[in-house]
Design a protein around this motif. Structure first.
Motif, PDB file in Angstrom:
ATOM      1  N   ALA A  63     -10.707 -18.947  -8.130  1.00 10.17           N
ATOM      2  CA  ALA A  63     -11.723 -17.900  -8.075  1.00 10.17           C
ATOM      3  C   ALA A  63     -13.053 -18.479  -7.579  1.00 10.17           C
ATOM      4  CB  ALA A  63     -11.907 -17.253  -9.451  1.00 10.17           C
ATOM      5  N   GLU A  64     -13.931 -17.614  -7.152  1.00  9.97           N
ATOM      6  CA  GLU A  64     -15.221 -18.013  -6.582  1.00  9.97           C
ATOM      7  C   GLU A  64     -16.210 -18.423  -7.666  1.00  9.97           C
ATOM      8  OE1 GLU A  64     -17.799 -16.064  -3.010  1.00  9.97           O
ATOM      9  OE2 GLU A  64     -17.639 -14.852  -4.823  1.00  9.97           O
ATOM     10  N   GLU A  65     -17.079 -19.368  -7.334  1.00  8.24           N
ATOM     11  CA  GLU A  65     -18.119 -19.786  -8.272  1.00  8.24           C
ATOM     12  C   GLU A  65     -19.278 -18.798  -8.266  1.00  8.24           C
ATOM     13  OE1 GLU A  65     -19.342 -23.725  -7.325  1.00  8.24           O
ATOM     14  OE2 GLU A  65     -17.484 -24.649  -8.053  1.00  8.24           O
ATOM     15  N   GLY A  66     -19.968 -18.712  -9.414  1.00 11.47           N
ATOM     16  CA  GLY A  66     -21.157 -17.874  -9.487  1.00 11.47           C
ATOM     17  C   GLY A  66     -22.318 -18.530  -8.746  1.00 11.47           C
ATOM     18  N   LYS A  67     -23.244 -17.708  -8.268  1.00 12.89           N
ATOM     19  CA  LYS A  67     -24.410 -18.226  -7.546  1.00 12.89           C
ATOM     20  C   LYS A  67     -25.553 -18.511  -8.520  1.00 12.89           C
ATOM     21  CE  LYS A  67     -22.189 -17.670  -3.731  1.00 12.89           C
ATOM     22  NZ  LYS A  67     -21.589 -18.845  -3.052  1.00 12.89           N
ATOM     23  N   GLY A  68     -26.438 -19.432  -8.111  1.00 17.63           N
ATOM     24  CA  GLY A  68     -27.574 -19.796  -8.950  1.00 17.63           C
ATOM     25  C   GLY A  68     -28.607 -18.684  -9.031  1.00 17.63           C
ATOM     26  N   GLY A  69     -29.365 -18.682 -10.128  1.00 20.72           N
ATOM     27  CA  GLY A  69     -30.439 -17.703 -10.293  1.00 20.72           C
ATOM     28  C   GLY A  69     -31.596 -17.992  -9.334  1.00 20.72           C
ATOM     29  N   GLU A  70     -32.511 -17.036  -9.213  1.00 24.21           N
ATOM     30  CA  GLU A  70     -33.662 -17.180  -8.326  1.00 24.21           C
ATOM     31  C   GLU A  70     -34.932 -16.773  -9.046  1.00 24.21           C
ATOM     32  OE1 GLU A  70     -32.984 -14.967  -4.784  1.00 24.21           O
ATOM     33  OE2 GLU A  70     -31.009 -15.862  -4.389  1.00 24.21           O
ATOM     34  N   GLY A  71     -36.064 -17.057  -8.394  1.00 24.24           N
ATOM     35  CA  GLY A  71     -37.339 -16.658  -8.980  1.00 24.24           C
ATOM     36  C   GLY A  71     -37.466 -15.152  -9.071  1.00 24.24           C
ATOM     37  N   GLY A  72     -38.478 -14.736  -9.832  1.00 25.19           N
ATOM     38  CA  GLY A  72     -38.653 -13.300 -10.032  1.00 25.19           C
ATOM     39  C   GLY A  72     -37.612 -12.713 -10.947  1.00 25.19           C
ATOM     40  N   ARG A  73     -37.040 -13.568 -11.796  1.00 25.74           N
ATOM     41  CA  ARG A  73     -35.997 -13.170 -12.756  1.00 25.74           C
ATOM     42  C   ARG A  73     -34.780 -12.548 -12.057  1.00 25.74           C
ATOM     43  NH1 ARG A  73     -40.824 -11.638 -15.303  1.00 25.74           N
ATOM     44  NH2 ARG A  73     -41.295 -12.852 -17.185  1.00 25.74           N
ATOM     45  N   ARG A  74     -34.518 -12.967 -10.824  1.00 30.91           N
ATOM     46  CA  ARG A  74     -33.362 -12.447 -10.103  1.00 30.91           C
ATOM     47  C   ARG A  74     -32.107 -13.225 -10.493  1.00 30.91           C
ATOM     48  NH1 ARG A  74     -37.283 -12.392  -5.996  1.00 30.91           N
ATOM     49  NH2 ARG A  74     -36.461 -14.317  -5.096  1.00 30.91           N
ATOM     50  N   LYS A  75     -31.140 -12.471 -10.969  1.00 33.56           N
ATOM     51  CA  LYS A  75     -29.881 -13.078 -11.417  1.00 33.56           C
ATOM     52  C   LYS A  75     -29.026 -13.449 -10.210  1.00 33.56           C
ATOM     53  CE  LYS A  75     -25.763 -11.944 -14.224  1.00 33.56           C
ATOM     54  NZ  LYS A  75     -24.791 -12.098 -13.131  1.00 33.56           N
ATOM     55  N   GLY A  76     -28.314 -14.562 -10.306  1.00 28.24           N
ATOM     56  CA  GLY A  76     -27.395 -14.955  -9.251  1.00 28.24           C
ATOM     57  C   GLY A  76     -26.180 -14.028  -9.192  1.00 28.24           C
ATOM     58  N   ARG A  77     -25.565 -13.954  -8.045  1.00 31.00           N
ATOM     59  CA  ARG A  77     -24.392 -13.094  -7.877  1.00 31.00           C
ATOM     60  C   ARG A  77     -23.192 -13.673  -8.620  1.00 31.00           C
ATOM     61  NH1 ARG A  77     -20.237 -13.042  -4.287  1.00 31.00           N
ATOM     62  NH2 ARG A  77     -21.172 -14.680  -3.005  1.00 31.00           N
ATOM     63  N   ASP A  78     -22.442 -12.795  -9.291  1.00 28.47           N
ATOM     64  CA  ASP A  78     -21.216 -13.225  -9.977  1.00 28.47           C
ATOM     65  C   ASP A  78     -20.167 -13.643  -8.953  1.00 28.47           C
ATOM     66  OD1 ASP A  78     -22.320 -12.630 -12.429  1.00 28.47           O
ATOM     67  OD2 ASP A  78     -21.311 -10.687 -12.635  1.00 28.47           O
ATOM     68  N   GLY A  79     -19.366 -14.642  -9.308  1.00 32.12           N
ATOM     69  CA  GLY A  79     -18.262 -15.043  -8.452  1.00 32.12           C
ATOM     70  C   GLY A  79     -17.225 -13.931  -8.362  1.00 32.12           C
ATOM     71  N   LYS A  80     -16.582 -13.802  -7.216  1.00 38.52           N
ATOM     72  CA  LYS A  80     -15.573 -12.756  -7.014  1.00 38.52           C
ATOM     73  C   LYS A  80     -14.318 -13.070  -7.820  1.00 38.52           C
ATOM     74  CE  LYS A  80     -13.192 -10.227  -3.339  1.00 38.52           C
ATOM     75  NZ  LYS A  80     -12.955 -10.137  -1.874  1.00 38.52           N
ATOM     76  N   ASP A  81     -13.837 -12.070  -8.557  1.00 36.70           N
ATOM     77  CA  ASP A  81     -12.605 -12.238  -9.332  1.00 36.70           C
ATOM     78  C   ASP A  81     -11.396 -12.251  -8.404  1.00 36.70           C
ATOM     79  OD1 ASP A  81     -14.110 -12.113 -11.679  1.00 36.70           O
ATOM     80  OD2 ASP A  81     -13.847  -9.939 -11.869  1.00 36.70           O
ATOM     81  N   VAL A  82     -10.344 -12.938  -8.833  1.00 34.58           N
ATOM     82  CA  VAL A  82      -9.055 -12.876  -8.139  1.00 34.58           C
ATOM     83  C   VAL A  82      -8.120 -12.031  -8.998  1.00 34.58           C
ATOM     84  CG1 VAL A  82      -7.053 -14.178  -7.348  1.00 34.58           C
ATOM     85  CG2 VAL A  82      -9.346 -15.112  -7.020  1.00 34.58           C
ATOM     86  N   ILE A  83      -7.646 -10.928  -8.437  1.00 27.56           N
ATOM     87  CA  ILE A  83      -6.752 -10.025  -9.166  1.00 27.56           C
ATOM     88  C   ILE A  83      -5.338 -10.165  -8.599  1.00 27.56           C
ATOM     89  CG2 ILE A  83      -6.244  -7.636  -9.769  1.00 27.56           C
ATOM     90  CD1 ILE A  83      -9.205  -7.038  -9.587  1.00 27.56           C
ATOM     91  N   LEU A  84      -4.409 -10.581  -9.448  1.00 29.26           N
ATOM     92  CA  LEU A  84      -3.013 -10.763  -9.054  1.00 29.26           C
ATOM     93  C   LEU A  84      -2.192  -9.594  -9.590  1.00 29.26           C
ATOM     94  CD1 LEU A  84      -2.600 -14.552  -9.963  1.00 29.26           C
ATOM     95  CD2 LEU A  84      -3.185 -13.581  -7.732  1.00 29.26           C
ATOM     96  N   GLU A  85      -1.608  -8.800  -8.698  1.00 29.72           N
ATOM     97  CA  GLU A  85      -0.751  -7.708  -9.135  1.00 29.72           C
ATOM     98  C   GLU A  85       0.625  -8.259  -9.514  1.00 29.72           C
ATOM     99  OE1 GLU A  85      -0.586  -4.580  -6.269  1.00 29.72           O
ATOM    100  OE2 GLU A  85      -2.455  -3.696  -7.035  1.00 29.72           O
ATOM    101  N   VAL A  86       1.118  -7.825 -10.666  1.00 26.64           N
ATOM    102  CA  VAL A  86       2.409  -8.308 -11.163  1.00 26.64           C
ATOM    103  C   VAL A  86       3.239  -7.117 -11.634  1.00 26.64           C
ATOM    104  CG1 VAL A  86       1.533 -10.577 -11.830  1.00 26.64           C
ATOM    105  CG2 VAL A  86       1.462  -8.701 -13.482  1.00 26.64           C
TER     106      VAL A  86
END
Length: 331
Positions: free
Chosen positions: A70-93
């Motif tokens: 799965a993808e890693e989360g991104k770092g936070g930024e100034g102005g209290r901006r939250k980093g982007r969440d890493g993209k989930d991997v969804i496996l259909e079973v």
């Protein structure tokens, strides 16, 4: 050879994403040269998620996936901006899939419903930005939390077929022939051992547009519980069937003895299987007359409902479906 597209066991490395680091940042504007901390939080790392789907019936699409990342989360930024969440991997079973820890073999969870989603490997949490750490005595913290590491683990997925009726019998007992006779399924049929090497599912139409699902599973042999023949791979699928239909051909030397062997293999594998409702079908009865059937009934076990059938001529197939439907609905 049987169709190799039916895969009911896969093992792979599941690695979730690490969380993004929190930001160390201070507010800086034209008229605010010494603003306070405003570092944002890091984003969450991506999860590995299993999702139940009726559109897939095998684990074939995961057979060659040795690593799922799965993808890693991104770092936070100034102005209290939250980093982007890493993209989930969804496996259909397929429904009936069980997730296990490959080291301890502990069962994590089961997927049994369409659309059901369960997190298999959880992504790391994002770190907090320095905005969270300001205090009365430290109004300008120059530190933030790093993101939490992702998790790397080896996972086993096993598929256990979900069906109302499971067919139990030695090779050549007529299981595939029965399924092809009363459903639209077209399993491979032949007069030699282990024609069926993979399970087949068939939807059996019943009265008033009702239906139930039957599973034709590879034939059992003595020692299957110890892994002989198709062994445990076969027995795993029996666990999920509501009703067990034992099938023994009319030309068997000893019907009671064959039934006892089949029952013994199930008991050795999992004694709880004996709690399931059981029925017995004596197959290939088109070669018998009424007098011979009457004599053979004396050799049929008395502790379960039984019926003589012929999948070729259609003899007693409607009556068999009535028996199965009643057994399913009095559970």
């Amino acid at each position: 050879m049987a169709d190799s597209n039916f895969i009911d066991y896969v093992k792979f490395c599941s690695r979730s994403g690490a969380g993004g680091a929190g930001s160390v940042h201070f507010r800086r504007e034209k008229h605010v040269p010494k603003g306070g901390p405003d570092g944002g939080d890091g984003g969450r790392g991506g999860h590995i998620i299993l999702k139940g789907s009726t559109q897939v019936w095998t684990l074939l699409h995961l057979k060659y996936k040795k690593h799922v990342i799965a993808e890693e989360g991104k770092g936070g930024e100034g102005g209290r901006r939250k980093g982007r969440d890493g993209k989930d991997v969804i496996l259909e079973v397929p429904l009936g899939t069980i997730a296990k820890d490959a080291e301890t073999f502990e069962t994590r969870f089961e997927i049994t419903e369409e659309g059901q989603e369960v997190i298999l490997t959880r992504g790391g949490r994002g770190g907090l930005g320095n905005d969270h750490f300001k205090t009365a005595t430290n109004q300008a913290p120059h530190f933030a939390q790093p993101g939490e590491d992702g998790i790397e683990e080896w996972i086993i997925l096993e598929l256990k077929l979900l069906a109302d009726v499971g067919l139990v019998g030695f090779p050549n007992a007529g299981k595939s022939t029965l399924l092809s006779s009363i459903s639209a399924a077209r399993p491979e049929i032949g007069d030699y051992p282990f024609t069926t090497l993979v399970p087949n599912l068939g939807v059996i139409p019943y009265r008033d547009e009702k239906s139930f699902v039957m599973a034709d599973i590879p034939g059992i042999i003595e020692g299957a519980a110890e892994g002989k023949g198709l062994g445990l791979r076969f027995l795993r699928h029996i666990e999920r069937n509501s009703i067990l239909l034992f099938m023994i051909p009319a030309d068997s030397d000893n019907i009671k003895n064959q039934y006892k062997i089949l029952l013994g293999e199930l008991q050795k594998y999992n004694p709880e299987l004996l709690d399931k409702k059981r029925l017995l079908a004596i197959t290939k009865a088109d070669m018998l007359d009424d007098e011979l059937i009457g004599q053979m009934k004396k050799d049929v076990p008395k502790d379960l409902d039984s019926i003589f059938i012929s999948s070729v001529s259609g003899y007693n197939l409607d009556k068999l479906k009535d028996m199965l439907w009643q057994a399913i609905n009095v559970q």
